[in-house]
Design a protein around this motif. Sequence first.
Motif, PDB file in Angstrom:
ATOM      1  N   PRO A 246       0.804  -1.226   0.000  1.00  0.00           N
ATOM      2  CA  PRO A 246       0.000   0.000   0.000  1.00  0.00           C
ATOM      3  C   PRO A 246       0.834   1.271   0.000  1.00  0.00           C
ATOM      4  O   PRO A 246       0.302   2.347  -0.258  1.00  0.00           O
ATOM      5  CB  PRO A 246      -0.830  -0.120   1.284  1.00  0.00           C
ATOM      6  CG  PRO A 246      -0.116  -1.114   2.134  1.00  0.00           C
ATOM      7  CD  PRO A 246       0.596  -2.040   1.204  1.00  0.00           C
ATOM      8  N   LEU A 247       2.144   1.177   0.263  1.00  0.00           N
ATOM      9  CA  LEU A 247       3.000   2.363   0.186  1.00  0.00           C
ATOM     10  C   LEU A 247       3.322   2.732  -1.258  1.00  0.00           C
ATOM     11  O   LEU A 247       3.886   3.795  -1.520  1.00  0.00           O
ATOM     12  CB  LEU A 247       4.303   2.145   0.966  1.00  0.00           C
ATOM     13  CG  LEU A 247       4.181   2.196   2.486  1.00  0.00           C
ATOM     14  CD1 LEU A 247       5.434   1.649   3.141  1.00  0.00           C
ATOM     15  CD2 LEU A 247       3.935   3.636   2.951  1.00  0.00           C
TER      16      LEU A 247
ATOM     17  N   GLN B 103       5.479   1.416  -3.226  1.00  0.00           N
ATOM     18  CA  GLN B 103       6.920   1.391  -3.513  1.00  0.00           C
ATOM     19  C   GLN B 103       7.321   0.052  -4.123  1.00  0.00           C
ATOM     20  O   GLN B 103       6.690  -0.982  -3.882  1.00  0.00           O
ATOM     21  CB  GLN B 103       7.714   1.606  -2.220  1.00  0.00           C
ATOM     22  CG  GLN B 103       7.475   2.958  -1.556  1.00  0.00           C
ATOM     23  CD  GLN B 103       7.903   2.988  -0.084  1.00  0.00           C
ATOM     24  OE1 GLN B 103       8.185   1.954   0.516  1.00  0.00           O
ATOM     25  NE2 GLN B 103       7.928   4.175   0.493  1.00  0.00           N
TER      26      GLN B 103
ATOM     27  N   VAL C  44       6.757  -9.753   0.715  1.00  0.00           N
ATOM     28  CA  VAL C  44       7.660  -8.897   1.492  1.00  0.00           C
ATOM     29  C   VAL C  44       7.871  -7.602   0.725  1.00  0.00           C
ATOM     30  O   VAL C  44       8.228  -7.626  -0.457  1.00  0.00           O
ATOM     31  CB  VAL C  44       9.025  -9.575   1.757  1.00  0.00           C
ATOM     32  CG1 VAL C  44       9.823  -8.758   2.766  1.00  0.00           C
ATOM     33  CG2 VAL C  44       8.855 -11.004   2.256  1.00  0.00           C
ATOM     34  N   ARG C  45       7.620  -6.489   1.386  1.00  0.00           N
ATOM     35  CA  ARG C  45       7.873  -5.174   0.791  1.00  0.00           C
ATOM     36  C   ARG C  45       9.087  -4.564   1.476  1.00  0.00           C
ATOM     37  O   ARG C  45       9.505  -5.041   2.522  1.00  0.00           O
ATOM     38  CB  ARG C  45       6.658  -4.252   0.965  1.00  0.00           C
ATOM     39  CG  ARG C  45       6.366  -3.892   2.399  1.00  0.00           C
ATOM     40  CD  ARG C  45       5.603  -2.595   2.559  1.00  0.00           C
ATOM     41  NE  ARG C  45       5.766  -2.124   3.920  1.00  0.00           N
ATOM     42  CZ  ARG C  45       4.888  -2.344   4.901  1.00  0.00           C
ATOM     43  NH1 ARG C  45       3.786  -3.004   4.664  1.00  0.00           N
ATOM     44  NH2 ARG C  45       5.123  -1.884   6.119  1.00  0.00           N
ATOM     45  N   ASP C  46       9.642  -3.535   0.866  1.00  0.00           N
ATOM     46  CA  ASP C  46      10.802  -2.793   1.385  1.00  0.00           C
ATOM     47  C   ASP C  46      12.091  -3.550   1.072  1.00  0.00           C
ATOM     48  O   ASP C  46      12.272  -4.696   1.476  1.00  0.00           O
ATOM     49  CB  ASP C  46      10.707  -2.549   2.899  1.00  0.00           C
ATOM     50  CG  ASP C  46      11.919  -1.780   3.410  1.00  0.00           C
ATOM     51  OD1 ASP C  46      12.006  -0.578   3.145  1.00  0.00           O
ATOM     52  OD2 ASP C  46      12.811  -2.409   4.007  1.00  0.00           O
TER      53      ASP C  46
ATOM     54  N   ALA D 220      13.972  -5.163   4.024  1.00  0.00           N
ATOM     55  CA  ALA D 220      13.310  -6.356   4.567  1.00  0.00           C
ATOM     56  C   ALA D 220      13.444  -7.531   3.595  1.00  0.00           C
ATOM     57  O   ALA D 220      13.598  -8.680   4.022  1.00  0.00           O
ATOM     58  CB  ALA D 220      11.841  -6.052   4.848  1.00  0.00           C
TER      59      ALA D 220
ATOM     60  N   SER E 282      18.041   2.935   4.153  1.00  0.00           N
ATOM     61  CA  SER E 282      16.610   3.228   4.062  1.00  0.00           C
ATOM     62  C   SER E 282      16.307   4.698   4.309  1.00  0.00           C
ATOM     63  O   SER E 282      15.400   5.255   3.691  1.00  0.00           O
ATOM     64  CB  SER E 282      15.879   2.356   5.094  1.00  0.00           C
ATOM     65  OG  SER E 282      14.611   2.857   5.377  1.00  0.00           O
TER      66      SER E 282
END
Lengths: 195, 195
Positions: A48-49, A51, A62-64, A67, A100
């Motif tokens: 939902p970000l 990105q 897995v997002r980011d 991570a 980050s």
Amino acid sequence: MKLHDLARSGNCYKVRLFAALANIPLETVAVDFLHGAHARPPLSDLNPLGQLPILEDGARVVRDSQAILVYLAGVHGGLAWWPAYPQGQADIVQWLSFASNDIQHSLCAARLVRQFGATLDMAAAQEKSAIVLAVLEQHLESHDWLAIGRPSIADCAVYPYVVLAPEGDVDLAPYPHIARWIDRIQALPGYLRQP
Amino acid sequence: MKLHDLARSGNCYKVRLFAALANIPLETVAVDFLHGAHARPPLSDLNPLGQLPILEDGARVVRDSQAILVYLAGVHGGLAWWPAYPQGQADIVQWLSFASNDIQHSLCAARLVRQFGATLDMAAAQEKSAIVLAVLEQHLESHDWLAIGRPSIADCAVYPYVVLAPEGDVDLAPYPHIARWIDRIQALPGYLRQP
């Protein structure tokens, strides 16, 4: 495993680079970022970000990029890249936060302005870039690798936007220790260049 | 163990909160931030980024609030707060990045402007705050805790700047699931309020 990917994104490159170094098979799926596919379902349901990158490993999402590095290293990469002892993990997480936060709002922001016309504060990004590179240079004066005395996901998280810094008009010439660290990374077996 | 601390810093509060919840003894040392003690030796030698908090555990120095949480939980806090399985670690690191990057440049930035007169882009910080809170609200609609189905360092990293959001003129009233998560955190044994 499927990586929702953008070829020119340094955040996506972190994951592609690590997968190549650790010999982890990864199917990359190009996202039509230009037409906003990252901000619409199904991708906005996965993150939902809005990105990239996003990793799908079976039912697990897995997002980011940081991570995803922890996930890939921990689940598929072995202890070489993300050790089990907490002192080593904390040593690495310092650099994951550096990637980050500090790098994102300096080297990455400057590149977004120059390469993609982002409306960000270029003067602030370049000023912060000098701080970020000075911290890195000082650390690499007495260390071959960022954490745990060997190549780890810390190097994979920090390297992309550093090597891409000239694309944001940030000159790497004043940083000889960073240059030698870049050489060491590029000499690792399996090294993958950013396209 | 010594925490170089600033009472009103949300980043320092992340560490104080976690230490209280996990019952880890911590000596806090107030840093004279107003007169720039964080930017001069000896503190600038401990963290060349000039940021607080900084943890000293014997000869080991850990900078960055997220890395300190990993260190404290991993070394002194037990598996309850930072599990040993990599899927759980990656689940948590998603929220550590969210705290380190997304929250820092939204809720935290808005508070820095309102409370400390920082010259940051308030409109951008408030716009991003709405995105950050919407993502959090959506997640908490179907989860009691941010990661691994129980309280973890993910909650400790995200909670401080969320509960302090009104100090940056960000209204939490539209977010009932966030409000209930705040209540759950405040009901944890050992909970420590921000001074």
